[in-house]
Each structure stands twice: as structure tokens, then as C-alpha cells.
Write a protein that holds these residues in place. Structure first.
Motif, PDB file in Angstrom:
ATOM      1  N   LEU A 297      38.945  28.324  50.136  1.00  0.00           N
ATOM      2  CA  LEU A 297      39.342  29.662  49.711  1.00  0.00           C
ATOM      3  C   LEU A 297      38.399  30.698  50.308  1.00  0.00           C
ATOM      4  O   LEU A 297      37.184  30.519  50.294  1.00  0.00           O
ATOM      5  CB  LEU A 297      39.329  29.756  48.178  1.00  0.00           C
ATOM      6  CG  LEU A 297      40.294  28.800  47.475  1.00  0.00           C
ATOM      7  CD1 LEU A 297      39.999  28.748  45.976  1.00  0.00           C
ATOM      8  CD2 LEU A 297      41.743  29.216  47.710  1.00  0.00           C
ATOM      9  N   VAL A 298      38.994  31.772  50.854  1.00  0.00           N
ATOM     10  CA  VAL A 298      38.227  32.844  51.492  1.00  0.00           C
ATOM     11  C   VAL A 298      38.661  34.162  50.834  1.00  0.00           C
ATOM     12  O   VAL A 298      39.853  34.413  50.684  1.00  0.00           O
ATOM     13  CB  VAL A 298      38.515  32.873  53.008  1.00  0.00           C
ATOM     14  CG1 VAL A 298      37.932  34.109  53.663  1.00  0.00           C
ATOM     15  CG2 VAL A 298      37.964  31.605  53.672  1.00  0.00           C
ATOM     16  N   TYR A 299      37.689  34.984  50.449  1.00  0.00           N
ATOM     17  CA  TYR A 299      38.004  36.181  49.664  1.00  0.00           C
ATOM     18  C   TYR A 299      37.554  37.467  50.351  1.00  0.00           C
ATOM     19  O   TYR A 299      36.482  37.525  50.947  1.00  0.00           O
ATOM     20  CB  TYR A 299      37.293  36.125  48.315  1.00  0.00           C
ATOM     21  CG  TYR A 299      37.687  34.960  47.434  1.00  0.00           C
ATOM     22  CD1 TYR A 299      38.900  34.962  46.756  1.00  0.00           C
ATOM     23  CD2 TYR A 299      36.825  33.877  47.272  1.00  0.00           C
ATOM     24  CE1 TYR A 299      39.251  33.891  45.928  1.00  0.00           C
ATOM     25  CE2 TYR A 299      37.162  32.807  46.452  1.00  0.00           C
ATOM     26  CZ  TYR A 299      38.377  32.823  45.781  1.00  0.00           C
ATOM     27  OH  TYR A 299      38.724  31.785  44.971  1.00  0.00           O
ATOM     28  N   THR A 300      38.373  38.513  50.217  1.00  0.00           N
ATOM     29  CA  THR A 300      38.025  39.849  50.684  1.00  0.00           C
ATOM     30  C   THR A 300      38.208  40.837  49.537  1.00  0.00           C
ATOM     31  O   THR A 300      39.293  40.922  48.962  1.00  0.00           O
ATOM     32  CB  THR A 300      38.926  40.270  51.871  1.00  0.00           C
ATOM     33  OG1 THR A 300      38.690  39.382  52.961  1.00  0.00           O
ATOM     34  CG2 THR A 300      38.630  41.698  52.300  1.00  0.00           C
ATOM     35  N   THR A 301      37.128  41.544  49.197  1.00  0.00           N
ATOM     36  CA  THR A 301      37.246  42.564  48.143  1.00  0.00           C
ATOM     37  C   THR A 301      37.647  43.871  48.803  1.00  0.00           C
ATOM     38  O   THR A 301      37.111  44.225  49.848  1.00  0.00           O
ATOM     39  CB  THR A 301      35.905  42.766  47.413  1.00  0.00           C
ATOM     40  OG1 THR A 301      34.905  43.189  48.364  1.00  0.00           O
ATOM     41  CG2 THR A 301      35.426  41.484  46.747  1.00  0.00           C
ATOM     42  N   PHE A 302      38.599  44.586  48.203  1.00  0.00           N
ATOM     43  CA  PHE A 302      38.948  45.906  48.750  1.00  0.00           C
ATOM     44  C   PHE A 302      38.822  46.996  47.692  1.00  0.00           C
ATOM     45  O   PHE A 302      39.293  48.110  47.874  1.00  0.00           O
ATOM     46  CB  PHE A 302      40.347  45.894  49.392  1.00  0.00           C
ATOM     47  CG  PHE A 302      41.451  45.345  48.532  1.00  0.00           C
ATOM     48  CD1 PHE A 302      42.060  46.138  47.590  1.00  0.00           C
ATOM     49  CD2 PHE A 302      41.869  44.023  48.683  1.00  0.00           C
ATOM     50  CE1 PHE A 302      43.075  45.635  46.797  1.00  0.00           C
ATOM     51  CE2 PHE A 302      42.883  43.513  47.898  1.00  0.00           C
ATOM     52  CZ  PHE A 302      43.499  44.318  46.941  1.00  0.00           C
ATOM     53  N   ALA A 303      38.150  46.682  46.597  1.00  0.00           N
ATOM     54  CA  ALA A 303      37.894  47.692  45.572  1.00  0.00           C
ATOM     55  C   ALA A 303      36.503  47.470  44.986  1.00  0.00           C
ATOM     56  O   ALA A 303      36.299  47.550  43.793  1.00  0.00           O
ATOM     57  CB  ALA A 303      38.957  47.617  44.475  1.00  0.00           C
ATOM     58  N   ARG A 304      35.550  47.154  45.870  1.00  0.00           N
ATOM     59  CA  ARG A 304      34.199  46.859  45.386  1.00  0.00           C
ATOM     60  C   ARG A 304      33.230  47.834  46.034  1.00  0.00           C
ATOM     61  O   ARG A 304      33.122  47.883  47.256  1.00  0.00           O
ATOM     62  CB  ARG A 304      33.833  45.417  45.776  1.00  0.00           C
ATOM     63  CG  ARG A 304      32.484  44.933  45.288  1.00  0.00           C
ATOM     64  CD  ARG A 304      32.536  44.558  43.827  1.00  0.00           C
ATOM     65  NE  ARG A 304      31.259  44.034  43.363  1.00  0.00           N
ATOM     66  CZ  ARG A 304      30.952  42.731  43.319  1.00  0.00           C
ATOM     67  NH1 ARG A 304      31.833  41.840  43.699  1.00  0.00           N
ATOM     68  NH2 ARG A 304      29.782  42.355  42.872  1.00  0.00           N
ATOM     69  N   ASP A 305      32.535  48.617  45.201  1.00  0.00           N
ATOM     70  CA  ASP A 305      31.595  49.607  45.737  1.00  0.00           C
ATOM     71  C   ASP A 305      30.260  48.983  46.133  1.00  0.00           C
ATOM     72  O   ASP A 305      29.803  49.152  47.251  1.00  0.00           O
ATOM     73  CB  ASP A 305      31.301  50.678  44.662  1.00  0.00           C
ATOM     74  CG  ASP A 305      32.482  51.588  44.398  1.00  0.00           C
ATOM     75  OD1 ASP A 305      33.350  51.703  45.283  1.00  0.00           O
ATOM     76  OD2 ASP A 305      32.534  52.182  43.301  1.00  0.00           O
ATOM     77  N   ALA A 306      29.625  48.292  45.185  1.00  0.00           N
ATOM     78  CA  ALA A 306      28.187  48.018  45.311  1.00  0.00           C
ATOM     79  C   ALA A 306      27.859  46.908  46.298  1.00  0.00           C
ATOM     80  O   ALA A 306      27.025  47.079  47.175  1.00  0.00           O
ATOM     81  CB  ALA A 306      27.598  47.711  43.951  1.00  0.00           C
ATOM     82  N   THR A 307      28.491  45.739  46.151  1.00  0.00           N
ATOM     83  CA  THR A 307      28.227  44.623  47.067  1.00  0.00           C
ATOM     84  C   THR A 307      29.546  43.981  47.481  1.00  0.00           C
ATOM     85  O   THR A 307      29.928  42.923  46.993  1.00  0.00           O
ATOM     86  CB  THR A 307      27.284  43.563  46.422  1.00  0.00           C
ATOM     87  OG1 THR A 307      27.711  43.309  45.082  1.00  0.00           O
ATOM     88  CG2 THR A 307      25.847  44.019  46.402  1.00  0.00           C
ATOM     89  N   PRO A 308      30.246  44.644  48.414  1.00  0.00           N
ATOM     90  CA  PRO A 308      31.557  44.137  48.856  1.00  0.00           C
ATOM     91  C   PRO A 308      31.410  42.917  49.768  1.00  0.00           C
ATOM     92  O   PRO A 308      30.344  42.703  50.350  1.00  0.00           O
ATOM     93  CB  PRO A 308      32.148  45.310  49.634  1.00  0.00           C
ATOM     94  CG  PRO A 308      30.980  46.128  50.058  1.00  0.00           C
ATOM     95  CD  PRO A 308      29.852  45.885  49.112  1.00  0.00           C
TER      96      PRO A 308
END
Ligand SMILES: [Zn+2]
Length: 457
Positions: A297-308
Motif C-alpha cells: 500500500l502506497v499513500y498520498t496525502t492531499f489535505a495535510r499541512d504539517a507533515t505531508p
């Protein structure tokens, strides 16, 4: 009729969800390179006008590895206590979260005020899918506030509107009594701690004279609830039927996957904030979601300010259980089959310790407890050419001869089914740890203990 936390995104065709997410990722990438020294470096070769039209288009972006985050953290300074992946000014950080630190030095992540809101909503979504409702009184049994399973899980329960009873950290006896006094209807615990409670349920707390109100169990913080035998034992011990597994990752989102009423694999529930991909761990190639498929599983955050994180390799390996569900949710359902960190190589063959545990707890269900400990000689050991030492627990007291016979039988079973040689030690019941957070299935021998064992005749 099913209910949803976020009906629109949870029931939208998955291809449409992914297309929307790809657009969200496209929108945050240029600013990310400005905000994060880590991504200024990792994405130096990424075009400014890159447009992602589908999840598959993310293959144009490099992966982020755990080592990238470690190196970024080493650049910590007074202005940027979280290092090169801190993407907001220090004044905008409202919370730091620690990884469990079961493998090496802990990593720290940060949250802005908006990140706290996002976490709360996403975690609440998972709890809702797992069947928790506003009128539940929930015993939260993770005792460490700073880890992802601590305060963020608690925030998820409050966001959902359930009654949070943070009993984690108290001694087991007190937890069992308070659960009766507070008329707790649901609990969240690691799978091994839920088993521990199930074993003690009838012995402690009944003296209050208050009948149990407990009806629901959520397993989080460590995998394991997918094992049918473990499920049966916890359900039997606590006298209930509602058992749901959940999974997340501190580096990305504390809880992202949760089981619905089908209780057959976990749905992805963080689609509003995180894009998930399945890849071939060896080649890095993107894999389609298809029933029976396996990958990392590989994840991409698109609503993370501090440590994306972008294309963060979780090292979690999953099997896709199903793409459709009677509950109406459209996200894939998976079960976790092991972690890269735990994978061993026995005479050139890959082995997950969880595969050994699942084989034995199924095959020897009536005779051993559904737990396992596998020993390494050093933390870095991956290759084994000799028999792998494992400990199991007998369910009932055994004499020496019975113990030896059981060990032989287990060794033969593992050799036949998995083509792996193991050396089994059968412990008395209660001999293996039952932790409140991240119970490692793999243990490393202390040098002194190993020496003592070697000196035995
Ligand atoms: Zn479902």
C-alpha cells in the motif's frame, strides 16, 4: 439499510473517487515544493505544470521512503523541530505525534489546526464504518496519548459524538471494573489486548453486580483480527458478535481502513484526504485493484499541512478481498498480510511471520493460544538458514512429554505447509506478552539471554 459517514464519497464509483483525488493531488503539488524542503529535494525533477488525471498518473512521481522521512527528521532545528518535512511554520503546529518506535528510533509527525480537523473526520469515518454510533460509550484502551492510536483515535470518537472513556493506561483490573460502572458498550483495543480482556472478562468486574453492556469491539493498532480463531476467542470471551478490524499508519493517517457489517476485509475510509495505491513491492509498478491481488500500500496525502507525504511506501502488504460490498461502499476491501519490516528469508524464500501464526492458530486452535513469538538473533536479521525459533502458548497445562509431542507436531506442520523449518518452544498459558499497543510478533534475543540459552547442556 446501510448508513454512511460521508455518503457521497463512500458510494461514488471508485474510478470517479480516484479521478477526483488525482485532481486534488495535482492542486497541492506546486505549493508542497515551496513549503517542504524534503519535497523540494524529492520533486526537483517534477514538472511544474504536471496534471494528474487518474491515480495511475501518480507513477510519474517518485516514492517517499521511510528512510527519506528519517533523514528529513535529522535536519530538525529550533525553527523546524520536525526537520525538513515540516511544511508549516513552528507557530502553526498544534501537536506532535510519535511513531510507535517498535522498529528503531521513533519518527515524529506534526499537525496544524486544520490537520486535527481532518484527522478527526477521517478517523470518525472509520469508526462509523466499524459500527460505532453517537449513543455508544467507548472504552479507548490505547494508553499512550502521543502515538497515532492515542489522542487522534480519541478525537475520532469525540468527533463522531460517542462518549469517550479513555481507560487506556489503567491496570487491567481497573479497566474491567470501570467498563461495568460506566456501562461501556464498545471498546477499542489492540487485538492481543482484547484477547487478554476476553480471558479475564468473567473473573474481574462481575463483583460490581453490574451486567455487561459491551456489544462491540474494534481492533486497531496492530493486525490480527482477521484470524478466525482469534475472532472466535474474543467474541466468545466477551460474549458478543460485533468485531471489526481497523488499520492506519501514523505517518499518513492514524486510521484509514475499517470493516463494515460484512466483517470480511477493511474498506478504505480516508478517501476525502488520502489517495491509496497498490504497487508491486519488487518493481514498484502500480497494480490495478482486483480481487485476490496482493501488493504494498502506497499513500498520498492531499489535505495535510504539517507533515505531508506523497507516494509514501507503507511497507504494509495487503490482499484485495473484494471490490464490491453489500453495504454499498465502493472502496476496495483488503486484509493486511504482513509488513516488509517483518518479512524473513528462509533459504531464499520469503516468509511472513503472520503466515506462520495464521497457519498454526487455525490448525491447532484447540491446543494453543492464537499468539506467536518469533525470535531473531539481531534486529537486522532477515536471512535464516537454520530452523527459526518460535514460541507458542499451550491452552491447557501440559506435561513434558505432551509438550515435546506438540512441538514436534507443530514443526512438522510448518515444514509441510510452508516449507520452513521452525524450532518450537511450547510455553504455559500467559507466557507471551499481550500489549496495549503494537505488539511485535518478532522479538530479538538479548545477547545475555542468547548466551545463557547456548550454555544449556
Ligand atoms: Zn462493506
Amino acid at each position: 439499510m446501510s448508513e454512511y459517514w460521508n455518503a457521497e464519497l463512500e458510494t461514488m464509483p471508485w474510478a470517479d473517487v480516484e479521478r477526483w483525488q488525482a485532481g486534488q493531488v495535482t492542486a497541492v503539488l506546486p505549493a508542497l515544493r515551496e513549503r517542504s524542503p524534503l519535497y523540494a529535494r524529492l520533486h526537483a525533477g517534477v514538472r511544474d505544470d504536471l496534471v494528474l488525471r487518474s491515480a495511475a498518473d501518480l507513477a510519474a512521481l517518485p516514492f517517499t521512503l521511510k528512510d527519506d522521512l528519517r533523514i528529513a527528521q535529522e535536519a530538525a532545528s529550533e525553527a523546524a523541530p520536525l526537520g525538513d518535512n515540516q511544511a508549516v511554520p513552528r507557530a502553526d503546529l498544534v501537536q506532535a505525534i510519535s511513531s510507535s518506535g517498535t522498529t528503531g528510533r521513533p519518527l515524529y509527525y506534526g499537525l496544524s489546526a486544520r490537520d486535527v480537523e481532518v484527522f478527526g473526520d477521517a478517523v470518525a469515518n472509520v469508526w462509523f464504518t466499524a459500527g460505532i454510533r453517537k449513543d455508544d460509550v467507548v472504552a479507548h484502551l490505547v494508553g499512550l496519548p502521543m502515538v497515532a492510536g492515542g489522542l487522534p483515535y480519541a478525537d475520532g470518537f469525540r468527533r463522531l459524538g460517542a462518549t469517550l472513556c479513555w481507560l487506556g493506561g489503567f491496570p487491567t483490573e481497573r479497566i474491567l471494573r470501570e467498563m461495568r460502572h460506566l456501562r461501556v458498550t464498545a471498546l477499542l483495543a489492540t487485538t492481543s489486548f482484547a484477547l487478554h480482556l476476553a480471558d479475564k472478562w468473567d473473573a474481574v468486574g462481575t463483583e460490581t453486580g453490574i451486567a455487561s453492556c459491551l456489544r462491540k469491539v474494534i481492533g486497531g493498532g496492530e493486525p490480527g483480527l482477521a484470524q478466525p480463531e482469534l475472532r472466535r476467542r474474543i467474541a466468545g470471551g466477551l460474549a458478543l458478535t460485533h468485531l471489526r478490524e481497523t488499520m492506519g499508519l501514523g505517518d499518513v493517517m492514524p486510521s484509514m481502513w475499517g470493516e463494515c457489517e460484512a466483517e470480511a476485509g477493511m474498506h478504505f475510509n480516508a478517501q476525502r484526504y488520502v489517495l491509496v495505491e497498490l504497487i508491486d513491492p519488487a518493481s514498484g509498478a502500480t497494480l490495478p485493484w482486483r480481487e485476490g491481488g496482493t501488493g504494498e500500500l502506497v499513500y498520498t496525502t492531499f489535505a495535510r499541512d504539517a507533515t505531508p507525504v506523497v507516494r509514501y511506501r507503507s511497507r504494509d502488504h495487503a490482499e484485495v478481498v473484494a471490490l464490491r460490498c453489500a453495504c454499498g461502499r465502493t472502496s476496495p476491501r483488503i486484509r493486511c498480510i504482513g509488513r516488509t519490516d517483518d518479512m524473513l528469508i528462509y533459504k531464499g524464500m520469503n516468509v511472513f511471520p503472520t503466515a506462520v501464526r495464521d497457519l498454526l492458530t487455525g490448525r491447532f486452535a484447540d491446543r494453543i493460544e492464537p499468539l506467536l513469538r518469533l525470535w531473531k538473533e539481531s534486529a537486522g536479521q532477515v536471512r535464516f538458514d537454520d530452523a527459526i525459533a518460535i514460541d507458542v502458548e499451550a491452552s491447557a497445562p501440559l506435561g513434558d512429554a505432551q509438550r515435546a509431542a506438540l512441538a514436534d507436531e507443530i514443526e512438522a506442520t510448518v515444514r509441510t505447509e510452508l516449507q520452513v523449518r521452525v524450532a518450537v518452544t511450547v510455553l504455559d498459558r500467559g507466557g507471551l506478552p499481550r500489549g496495549v499497543y503494537k505488539n511485535a510478533i518478532v522479538a530479538v534475543r538479548e545477547p545475555a539471554v542468547a548466551a545463557r540459552k547456548d550454555s544449556k547442556p
